[in-house]
Design an enzyme around this catalytic site. Sequence first.
Site: not given
Length: 245
Positions: A92, A164, A9-11, A94, A210, A170, A231-232
Amino acid sequence: MRKPIIIGNWKMHKTTSETIEFLKQVDAVCANLTLEAGVAVPYVNLAVAKQHAKNLIIAAQNCHYEDFGAFTGEISVDMLEDLKITHIIIGHSERRQMFNETDETVNLKAKKLLAKGMIPIICCGETLQQYENNETQQIVENQIAKAFQGIDLEDAKTVVIAYEPIWAIGTGKTATAEIAQKVCAIIRTKIAALYDEVVASVIRIQYGGSVKPDNIKELLAQPDIDGALVGGASLEPQTFLGLVK
Ligand code: PGA
């Protein structure tokens, strides 16, 4: 047998040229994987990412539930379908926290996508406070029940769920494999209660929060975890390859 699915998930990361560069380095190496792998890129890069991806799934990070209309800044499911996008992350945390996504809009989006034969990746998960108050089960079961309202049994089988825990996104804090497994099992049991054992046995549940190359193996070894939403660690070619290999 459920096929594992790992989606990065590149956001709000990567320009168009950075997206092309990543796919040049990564896509060909991902031929012949035994699992499904892909990246969810920002809207503006979906078309170009599709052109550079032969092996990876190119997913979207959101959609609107209306067909068209006066919704400035939004993207319809038809627009995604026209780009041959098959997988769409919805709900999501966010988006729930910053952009007014609710269980109701998640449900509307899921139904719209499923009507088109597309695959929603439905995110659920509790906040740190809810986790500390031992409310995880109740929160997640409620999110799942609302997300699947009015979705028939055959469609439900195709959905991907991403558990999640918000406190692990994150933050570098991964839920232990044991905690992640426990909640994913709760979700599967809830699906069995809403549908039946067959749906529960085929539906895929990802863990997210994470996830890194050094913890993904243990997470995916859990009986109820069928993949990861990352993500990251999905942003750099080498770490992405470390996840899927
Ligand atoms: P993270 O993000 O891997 O950077 O924790 C996961 C997600 O938000 O999907």
